[in-house]
Design an enzyme around this catalytic site. Structure first.
Site, PDB file in Angstrom:
ATOM      1  N   PHE A   1      34.291  41.106  33.161  1.00 52.90           N
ATOM      2  CA  PHE A   1      35.069  42.231  33.659  1.00 52.90           C
ATOM      3  C   PHE A   1      34.862  42.393  35.159  1.00 52.90           C
ATOM      4  CE2 PHE A   1      33.802  43.291  29.317  1.00 52.90           C
ATOM      5  CZ  PHE A   1      34.944  43.811  28.742  1.00 52.90           C
ATOM      6  N   ASP A   2      35.938  42.684  35.874  1.00 51.23           N
ATOM      7  CA  ASP A   2      35.819  43.250  37.215  1.00 51.23           C
ATOM      8  C   ASP A   2      35.388  44.708  37.043  1.00 51.23           C
ATOM      9  OD1 ASP A   2      36.091  43.700  39.985  1.00 51.23           O
ATOM     10  OD2 ASP A   2      38.188  44.303  39.728  1.00 51.23           O
ATOM     11  N   GLY A   3      34.952  45.330  38.136  1.00 55.99           N
ATOM     12  CA  GLY A   3      34.489  46.710  38.043  1.00 55.99           C
ATOM     13  C   GLY A   3      35.566  47.734  38.333  1.00 55.99           C
TER      14      GLY A   3
ATOM     15  N   PHE B   1      38.893  39.775  33.086  1.00 58.29           N
ATOM     16  CA  PHE B   1      39.806  40.865  33.422  1.00 58.29           C
ATOM     17  C   PHE B   1      39.633  41.270  34.882  1.00 58.29           C
ATOM     18  CE2 PHE B   1      38.949  41.464  28.846  1.00 58.29           C
ATOM     19  CZ  PHE B   1      40.237  41.535  28.341  1.00 58.29           C
TER      20      PHE B   1
END
Length: 433
Positions: free
Chosen positions: A284-286, A401
């Site tokens: 995941f991106d943040g 993502f």
């Protein structure tokens, strides 16, 4: 009333319909063979349904209608009652009979036995809806649709329904979800808190045979189909209690995001890489993915220095949640099930945070936010603006993502299957550019 449903399911009350082992279950279909012995028809089937389920007792026929509670045992209307009271009594009897019929039908269905695992009930499941173009490679079929129209497209699919479709961008992710399910069923045979994959497509039903044949060819366990015949599937996502929606159609994904459903547009990697077949890996991106785009707005509108200043001032204030926070939470719940069985070191789920943030300047707020949510992340990588592609090659996630397309494109080039989350100020910025 519901007598026709019960008769169909139970062979009771003289039903002549087929015996089924449940929707989508092996063993369904007409049971003519067991109604005959050496070519001679029998008056009543000599053995139970092939599903192995126990048949409930026969339901009362038209001449054995039960009396309403408290009614006199004599036939006809009660003494001294008029036509209205008689009709009310009969209506009450019908309602009671219908409830008993429905309870018997439900009990019969719930007790059906199959070696093939049933999909979990939607209220317990982590439902992942996948479009046909995300699950399979339908590039050629899409070209036919766009150039020749829907009728030629349907005709082509029917003519090629025995030709297996090639895997699409979400294929390996779905396979990894099913591996997690298999491990969960070993540890928790009666627990329904696991993944349920739903094929959610705006294809016409006539295309369904090719999709089913391809799913069976690869041994995928996808029992729920929703084929909307050209209509948007977004309304059905809510009805299916969808936790995550993956599609190759960016407009459908945007529509789902606006409806509050965690969604992403799938992109195929430009290189073939090997993916783990024993562990689901999700990166995941943040900002604007797990978290809101609050901090992203400051970067875009005021620059990095203001962003660093803002993050340090608000270090102890948790970030608001982003669109994929719920899915990380779902993964965390399943991880804890493995930890409870002393399987932490052998857990088939691993999560990664891959963010362009700097650790010293803005990383503390991210980690404290996750802690405040009660969530763990297995690995956190703060890249301080460095490209994400090379790190993702090392991780080899089944899905990554991110909300920014230049990160998606960089990941694609190096062989990572990426999913674009169209959320937050980055979308406005990309459109303006």
């Amino acid at each position: 009333m519901r007598r026709d449903v019960v008769a169909l399911l139970t062979h009771g009350a003289g039903a002549a319909g087929p015996c089924r082992a449940g929707p989508g279950r092996a063993g369904g279909g007409p049971c003519r063979a067991r109604h005959r012995a050496k070519g001679k028809a029998t008056a009543r089937p000599p053995s139970p349904c092939p599903s192995g389920a126990e048949r409930p007792p026969p339901l009362p026929g038209p001449g054995l209608r039960p009396r309403p509670l408290g009614a006199a045992p004599t036939p006809g209307a009660m003494s001294g009652s008029g036509p209205e009271e008689e009709e009310a009594g009969l209506q009450e009897a019908r309602l009671q009979e219908a409830e008993r019929d429905w309870a018997a039908a439900k009990a019969f269905y719930d007790n059906l036995v199959s070696k093939r695992p049933r999909p979990p009930k939607p209220q317990h499941a982590i439902t992942v809806a996948v479009s046909s173009r995300a699950l399979f490679d339908l590039v050629e079929e899409r070209r036919i649709y766009e150039e020749q129209g829907v009728e030629k497209y349907v005709e082509y699919q029917q003519q090629n329904e025995n030709v297996t479709l090639k895997p699409g961008p979400a294929f390996h992710f779905v396979k990894a979800l099913e591996h997690v399910n298999a491990r969960l069923l070993e540890l928790y045979p009666d627990d329904e808190e696991r993944f349920d994959i739903v094929l959610m497509t705006n294809n016409h039903a006539q295309v369904g045979v090719r999709l089913i044949n391809s799913i069976n060819h690869y041994g995928l366990t996808i029992e729920r189909f929703c084929m909307t015949g050209g209509k948007s599937p977004i309304g059905y996502l809510t009805a299916y209690l969808t936790n995550l929606y993956l599609s190759a159609d960016s407009e459908k994904v945007q529509e789902a995001i606006e409806a509050g459903i965690a969604s992403a547009t799938m992109f195929t990697a430009n290189k073939d890489v090997a993916y783990s077949d024993t562990q689901l890996r999700v990166a995941f991106d943040g900002d604007a993915v797990l978290f809101s785009d609050e901090s992203e707005q400051i970067v875009k509108e005021q620059g990095l220095d203001k962003f660093f200043e803002h993050e340090q001032l608000n270090e102890n204030k948790p970030l608001a949640q982003g669109p994929l926070k719920g899915f990380l939470e779902d993964l965390g719940k399943l991880q804890k099930k493995f930890y409870a069985k002393n399987e932490r070191l052998n857990c088939p789920i691993r999560t990664f945070l891959v963010t362009a943030r700097s650790a010293a300047s803005s990383g503390a707020r991210v980690l404290k936010t996750l802690r405040s949510w009660g969530l763990e992340i297995d690995e956190a990588l703060f890249l301080a603006g460095a490209p994400k592609g090379p790190i993702l090659v090392k991780i080899r996630p089944h899905i990554f993502f991110d909300d920014q397309m230049f990160h998606i494109e960089g990941a694609q080039k190096l062989g990572t299957i990426a999913a674009h989350v169209p959320y937050g100020i980055a979308q406005k910025y990309q459109k303006s550019v």
